[in-house]
Design a protein around this motif. Sequence first.
Motif, PDB file in Angstrom:
ATOM      1  N   ASP A 252       0.831  -1.222   0.000  1.00 28.74           N
ATOM      2  CA  ASP A 252       0.000   0.000   0.000  1.00 28.74           C
ATOM      3  C   ASP A 252       0.854   1.256   0.000  1.00 28.74           C
ATOM      4  N   GLN A 253       2.061   1.114   0.505  1.00 29.69           N
ATOM      5  CA  GLN A 253       2.920   2.298   0.565  1.00 29.69           C
ATOM      6  C   GLN A 253       3.540   2.645  -0.787  1.00 29.69           C
ATOM      7  N   LEU A 254       3.372   1.721  -1.736  1.00 30.38           N
ATOM      8  CA  LEU A 254       3.968   1.976  -3.057  1.00 30.38           C
ATOM      9  C   LEU A 254       3.051   2.847  -3.899  1.00 30.38           C
ATOM     10  N   ILE A 255       2.935   4.063  -3.493  1.00 32.82           N
ATOM     11  CA  ILE A 255       2.047   4.976  -4.206  1.00 32.82           C
ATOM     12  C   ILE A 255       2.864   5.693  -5.274  1.00 32.82           C
ATOM     13  N   ASP A 256       2.431   5.554  -6.529  1.00 29.94           N
ATOM     14  CA  ASP A 256       3.147   6.253  -7.591  1.00 29.94           C
ATOM     15  C   ASP A 256       3.115   7.746  -7.319  1.00 29.94           C
ATOM     16  N   GLY A 257       4.245   8.346  -7.379  1.00 28.11           N
ATOM     17  CA  GLY A 257       4.270   9.804  -7.266  1.00 28.11           C
ATOM     18  C   GLY A 257       3.980  10.426  -8.609  1.00 28.11           C
ATOM     19  N   THR A 258       4.293  11.685  -8.709  1.00 32.53           N
ATOM     20  CA  THR A 258       4.206  12.398  -9.970  1.00 32.53           C
ATOM     21  C   THR A 258       5.602  12.962 -10.212  1.00 32.53           C
ATOM     22  N   TYR A 259       5.816  13.504 -11.413  1.00 34.30           N
ATOM     23  CA  TYR A 259       7.118  14.112 -11.660  1.00 34.30           C
ATOM     24  C   TYR A 259       7.396  15.173 -10.606  1.00 34.30           C
ATOM     25  N   LYS A 260       6.371  15.946 -10.263  1.00 34.65           N
ATOM     26  CA  LYS A 260       6.596  17.022  -9.291  1.00 34.65           C
ATOM     27  C   LYS A 260       6.801  16.483  -7.886  1.00 34.65           C
ATOM     28  N   GLU A 261       6.154  15.381  -7.564  1.00 36.85           N
ATOM     29  CA  GLU A 261       6.335  14.760  -6.245  1.00 36.85           C
ATOM     30  C   GLU A 261       6.742  13.306  -6.446  1.00 36.85           C
ATOM     31  N   PRO A 262       7.962  13.071  -6.872  1.00 38.95           N
ATOM     32  CA  PRO A 262       8.330  11.688  -7.186  1.00 38.95           C
ATOM     33  C   PRO A 262       8.405  10.831  -5.928  1.00 38.95           C
ATOM     34  N   ASN A 263       8.045   9.571  -6.053  1.00 39.52           N
ATOM     35  CA  ASN A 263       8.222   8.671  -4.913  1.00 39.52           C
ATOM     36  C   ASN A 263       9.677   8.230  -4.859  1.00 39.52           C
ATOM     37  N   LYS A 264      10.073   7.701  -3.709  1.00 36.14           N
ATOM     38  CA  LYS A 264      11.486   7.372  -3.495  1.00 36.14           C
ATOM     39  C   LYS A 264      11.694   5.898  -3.198  1.00 36.14           C
ATOM     40  N   THR A 265      10.721   5.087  -3.625  1.00 32.78           N
ATOM     41  CA  THR A 265      10.728   3.701  -3.178  1.00 32.78           C
ATOM     42  C   THR A 265      10.648   2.685  -4.315  1.00 32.78           C
ATOM     43  N   HIS A 266      10.145   3.127  -5.467  1.00 33.95           N
ATOM     44  CA  HIS A 266       9.915   2.190  -6.565  1.00 33.95           C
ATOM     45  C   HIS A 266       9.816   2.988  -7.863  1.00 33.95           C
ATOM     46  N   ASP A 267       9.663   2.273  -8.957  1.00 32.42           N
ATOM     47  CA  ASP A 267       9.550   2.940 -10.251  1.00 32.42           C
ATOM     48  C   ASP A 267       8.123   3.405 -10.462  1.00 32.42           C
ATOM     49  N   MET A 268       7.928   4.700 -10.503  1.00 31.61           N
ATOM     50  CA  MET A 268       6.549   5.165 -10.610  1.00 31.61           C
ATOM     51  C   MET A 268       5.982   5.001 -12.016  1.00 31.61           C
ATOM     52  N   HIS A 269       6.827   4.662 -12.959  1.00 34.77           N
ATOM     53  CA  HIS A 269       6.339   4.299 -14.300  1.00 34.77           C
ATOM     54  C   HIS A 269       6.620   2.813 -14.526  1.00 34.77           C
ATOM     55  N   ALA A 270       6.221   2.003 -13.546  1.00 40.62           N
ATOM     56  CA  ALA A 270       6.579   0.583 -13.547  1.00 40.62           C
ATOM     57  C   ALA A 270       6.081  -0.124 -14.796  1.00 40.62           C
ATOM     58  N   VAL A 271       6.979  -0.827 -15.431  1.00 38.04           N
ATOM     59  CA  VAL A 271       6.588  -1.606 -16.596  1.00 38.04           C
ATOM     60  C   VAL A 271       6.434  -3.068 -16.189  1.00 38.04           C
ATOM     61  N   LEU A 272       7.095  -3.459 -15.104  1.00 34.58           N
ATOM     62  CA  LEU A 272       6.812  -4.761 -14.484  1.00 34.58           C
ATOM     63  C   LEU A 272       5.799  -4.512 -13.371  1.00 34.58           C
ATOM     64  N   ASP A 273       5.614  -5.520 -12.547  1.00 31.87           N
ATOM     65  CA  ASP A 273       4.747  -5.315 -11.401  1.00 31.87           C
ATOM     66  C   ASP A 273       5.329  -4.199 -10.538  1.00 31.87           C
ATOM     67  N   ARG A 274       4.471  -3.350 -10.026  1.00 35.23           N
ATOM     68  CA  ARG A 274       4.906  -2.189  -9.249  1.00 35.23           C
ATOM     69  C   ARG A 274       5.833  -2.580  -8.091  1.00 35.23           C
ATOM     70  N   SER A 275       5.652  -3.786  -7.572  1.00 33.93           N
ATOM     71  CA  SER A 275       6.460  -4.164  -6.404  1.00 33.93           C
ATOM     72  C   SER A 275       7.722  -4.933  -6.798  1.00 33.93           C
ATOM     73  N   TYR A 276       8.061  -4.926  -8.095  1.00 32.73           N
ATOM     74  CA  TYR A 276       9.293  -5.625  -8.463  1.00 32.73           C
ATOM     75  C   TYR A 276      10.525  -4.761  -8.175  1.00 32.73           C
ATOM     76  N   PHE A 277      10.659  -3.637  -8.851  1.00 36.07           N
ATOM     77  CA  PHE A 277      11.808  -2.757  -8.585  1.00 36.07           C
ATOM     78  C   PHE A 277      11.487  -1.897  -7.373  1.00 36.07           C
ATOM     79  N   VAL A 278      11.746  -2.443  -6.207  1.00 37.47           N
ATOM     80  CA  VAL A 278      11.328  -1.773  -4.984  1.00 37.47           C
ATOM     81  C   VAL A 278      12.441  -1.895  -3.951  1.00 37.47           C
ATOM     82  N   CYS A 279      12.578  -0.881  -3.136  1.00 39.09           N
ATOM     83  CA  CYS A 279      13.628  -0.949  -2.108  1.00 39.09           C
ATOM     84  C   CYS A 279      13.043  -1.461  -0.805  1.00 39.09           C
ATOM     85  N   SER A 280      13.908  -1.863   0.112  1.00 41.14           N
ATOM     86  CA  SER A 280      13.441  -2.239   1.445  1.00 41.14           C
ATOM     87  C   SER A 280      13.299  -0.993   2.312  1.00 41.14           C
TER      88      SER A 280
END
Lengths: 564, 564
Positions: free
Chosen positions: A44-72
């Motif tokens: 649930d914490q993997l909320i895609d940011g926007t360019y102006k408010e980018p998230n810092k945890t995963h790829d917000m333009h995920a082409v795989l599953d959103r939880s694949y390229f993710v940090c701990s």
Amino acid sequence: VTSRSSGDPLVLPPGTSSEQFADFISRAKAICGAENVFIVETSDQLIDGTYKEPNKTHDMHAVLDRSYFVCSATISPRNVPEVQEMMRLCNEFDIPVWPFSIGRNTGYGGAAPRVPGSICLELGKNMNRILEVNTEDAYALVEPGVTYFDLHEYLEKHNLREKVWIDVPDLGGGSIIGNTIERGVGYTPYGDHFMMHCGMEVVLPNGELIRTGMGALPDKTSGHRDGLRPDEQPGNKAWHLFNYGFGPYNDGIFTQSNLGIVVKMGIWLMPNPGGYQAYMITFPRDEDLHQVMDIIRPLRIQMVLQNVPTLRSILMDAAVHGNKKSFSNSDKPLTDAELDEIAKKLDLGRWNFYGALYGPEPIREALWSIIKKAFSAVPGAKFYFPEDRHEEYSVLRTRALTLQGIPTFDELRWVDWLPNGAHLFFSPIAKISGDDATLQYQVTKKRCDEAGLDFIGDFVVGMREMHHIVCIVFDREDPESKKKAHWLIRTLIDDCAAYGWGEYRTHLAVMDQIAGTYNFNDNAQMKLNEQIKNALDPKGVLAPGKNGVWPSTYNKKAWAIPTD
Amino acid sequence: VTSRSSGDPLVLPPGTSSEQFADFISRAKAICGAENVFIVETSDQLIDGTYKEPNKTHDMHAVLDRSYFVCSATISPRNVPEVQEMMRLCNEFDIPVWPFSIGRNTGYGGAAPRVPGSICLELGKNMNRILEVNTEDAYALVEPGVTYFDLHEYLEKHNLREKVWIDVPDLGGGSIIGNTIERGVGYTPYGDHFMMHCGMEVVLPNGELIRTGMGALPDKTSGHRDGLRPDEQPGNKAWHLFNYGFGPYNDGIFTQSNLGIVVKMGIWLMPNPGGYQAYMITFPRDEDLHQVMDIIRPLRIQMVLQNVPTLRSILMDAAVHGNKKSFSNSDKPLTDAELDEIAKKLDLGRWNFYGALYGPEPIREALWSIIKKAFSAVPGAKFYFPEDRHEEYSVLRTRALTLQGIPTFDELRWVDWLPNGAHLFFSPIAKISGDDATLQYQVTKKRCDEAGLDFIGDFVVGMREMHHIVCIVFDREDPESKKKAHWLIRTLIDDCAAYGWGEYRTHLAVMDQIAGTYNFNDNAQMKLNEQIKNALDPKGVLAPGKNGVWPSTYNKKAWAIPTD
Ligand SMILES: Cc1cc2nc3c(=O)[nH]c(=O)nc-3n(C[C@H](O)[C@H](O)[C@H](O)COP(=O)(O)OP(=O)(O)OC[C@H]3O[C@@H](n4cnc5c(N)ncnc54)[C@H](O)[C@@H]3O)c2cc1C
Ligand SMILES: Cc1cc2nc3c(=O)[nH]c(=O)nc-3n(C[C@H](O)[C@H](O)[C@H](O)COP(=O)(O)OP(=O)(O)OC[C@H]3O[C@@H](n4cnc5c(N)ncnc54)[C@H](O)[C@@H]3O)c2cc1C
């Protein structure tokens, strides 16, 4: 798959137990402050940011599953010694760490790490000082958190644009350091950012701190003195004037690599040229691409075209004006007839060329007369200055800012071509020629068609080559659309490699594939890269897998990207 | 000291027995052909060459004893596989090898190795093809033996100067590859040779062969096919168009280093600018240096000064006209009064500035009017075009060639300022400013005076800094003169380091000393260089000690230079 313990992140670092992770985190908090440590506990914490408010945890333009390229966890050191300590800690715990500056690397993976469960080391949050702007020698010294916007605003605030300009990418929200070490490009005469950098301070994988070039020579006349923290020593007065220093010139190995964390960097500023004029030239037919490119080559190599100009396909401009829906009800790739229609409606060409003239009037006049004459050979070419264009979202009016180093957000609009717009960049290099451009355009467009996606792209013309930037726009909430985008980029990489074309930079998901195409003489270059990697980072903790370079501590096959 | 056996060289490679050496030589002959193996058996064979006929065995401008920097044998491979085999052989026998291309690196050590008894690997003798001259994309691809003269003559012969020019150093006899990887400089807008290189083929210390940048991507459309020898594979069509390729950009670590042997390199050519005008501006007073430099800085950074201009001290020009004897009977450093006298006699200034304008007439006019106005602020400044100077050995007439990429030998004349003229270059980097130039001039001139030597030097103005080239001319047959020259350079290195100035390149005899001045944060950069060296060359056979980088297999202290 281990069962999760309380306090565990969504994805643990590879080979790390819950206890080890908890230990590591408490040590990291002691180093960087608890407020600078954020653990990704649930999806649930993997909320895609926007360019102006980018998230810092995963790829917000995920082409795989959103939880694949993710940090701990995302950890934000406050200063250079904390970066050094974090590297030592990661070595102690054998935990991979992925540094980034701002996290606006969209189309290439954003803030996300290559290895799921890595620590994301966010450098830009707390280390964001403009340390120096020197207008006499025309350079700036910045920390990772300084964006193009920040530096531009600094110049504005201190009334310095009369003296110096910066060079900016299409969007101004990225980190100057992050963009430069990824070898990003801008559009003024200073568009090759790595060429225009000068002098780095780098934390090595083992936590050691170096300064490159002249920075390696302590300068008492600049205030260097015993007792000061190394990173706080004033730099050599030639650190940002002369790149090479003495002995091996190492800066290049810290670009697109996993060999160091750049914590300070000098960047050359462009002296105000004493006159400026942006222009657009439109070309009516799709097949004009061939002739136009052959006109561009000699002009660019002779520097009659002084800056890094771009030749944009109609949809790249159209998508700045509105989304696909606003132009068509089709959910197929637009046809030539439809594209002609759009061009007509927007009073643009099928290809649109953006450049600028720099210098006092007689110089601009002399150059413009050559340029105008050369492009007039294309039947139907039209020439515009910014004041000739009155439409909202005029790309020329935006480029007129970009090409003088004034950052904007306008280009962001093309990402919304499709609903829930996300994008991947496919960016092969080619010779500046009609034959190459046309063939590369045909090859890529054909595959876009097959994927059911529109071709949106431009050619960014460097000193002797062009970066062809194909913007693969997809709908990130539509699994089909993501799958197509992923298929498309993988297919294009192989297609282009067969033509001898390689990409200059890429997304996490296809780093291994692209690295695999640069395989001359049985992958000799990769073996060299691995040797250096293993020597500087024996435990392989710094950004393992970045651009296909895996340390010997990782089984590269085991980390291959699922492609189904 | 072992007693010599028959067949022994004058100096055996360190740790190598007579038998091992004999074995090695017979293996080397089998690889490269007996006619390409020359053993230095006696000191009689150490005959100093001339610039036109350089020796390949020792430093022909020896500042230590002539037999100190000397090789055991000079071996000249005929092709890339032989270079690879030689590297494998040296690894097998643990014998150090010093590669060079032509051996005209005078002032920096010529062909000589840092470690006495090394094998000199002469690349230029047999590997000297111009592989490609591409006028459309403006680059050339060359082997190590191609000199500036060779490439220039090729352009002349094929009538290509209408399309492209090369950039040349003061003298045209050096290797394009050798000069570029030493980060040498020329004087056109393309004067930063490393910046203008594009794409390398490199033999690594272990004998592996890589291509850098886009060269790493096999290009079937260029004719790359299975079965061809790797070094004979046609290159990627963007190899010499785009430097960076994908992933870490490694080219810099092959410059001023001991990490590889460059066997092919691309170099960008300058498109014929469509107009050209060289000029000289003379400044009457010694102290004009200050004002002149502050005029140069903004003009150069703005590229109004389009090329790498030079500001030469009177004696650098005078020494081209005649030797010291022809001007004075003094054997002391010439006084200010004497220098004024010489300047007057030659109708030159105490400082003389050489530049050129490039481009069609309106552009040249616009630039010249700015330049002329700016320098007119210096009282007594005089402006000349080549046709204004009628004296024999006019430096302006020579520079008018150099600055359009036509190589000459004229500058060689200043080396004969003293009898048996030899020289050492001392070349610190500084900010382009009146204060820095004046202080650096005073500091160096004072020590020249103390050494009883004349100050001969110039400032070579790069993009944001200047290379101050102090030409220490000495009499190579006079032990006192040599001692003074050696004392002078060692003293200048320390003096300048105290001011925060470091050298960009140096002679074998002071590589360790200069490397020692680049010691930020407890020599962190050197530790990095050593780590990379040890990883790529575990036996430490390739050019140990080059620019102060010693492999772990050498005790660096034991190889310190005798200074008595
Ligand atoms: C519409 C649009 C237009 C764009 N136009 C351009 C363009 O014109 N030119 C261009 O180049 N890009 C362009 N981009 C791509 C991207 O936005 C920029 O390159 C941006 O500058 C990168 O983001 P960042 O600086 O936040 O990178 P970050 O995410 O901070 O860094 C990117 C990567 O660099 C490395 N890195 C970053 N900082 C460090 C450090 N200090 N030490 C070690 N490694 C580090 C890491 O691997 C990291 O993953 C565009 C994107 C969009 C959406
Ligand atoms: C009067 C005078 C004026 C000069 N002016 C200039 C000037 O304007 N600019 C300038 O830069 N220099 C100048 N020089 C110095 C020098 O002559 C040139 O730099 C020359 O090009 C170097 O000689 P070379 O090419 O024969 O080098 P080499 O002796 O062939 O090489 C020099 C060194 O480079 C390395 N090297 C060479 N080839 C390879 C290879 N293929 N692989 C790996 N390592 C290699 C080795 O360490 C070698 O010792 C001048 C010298 C004199 C006497």
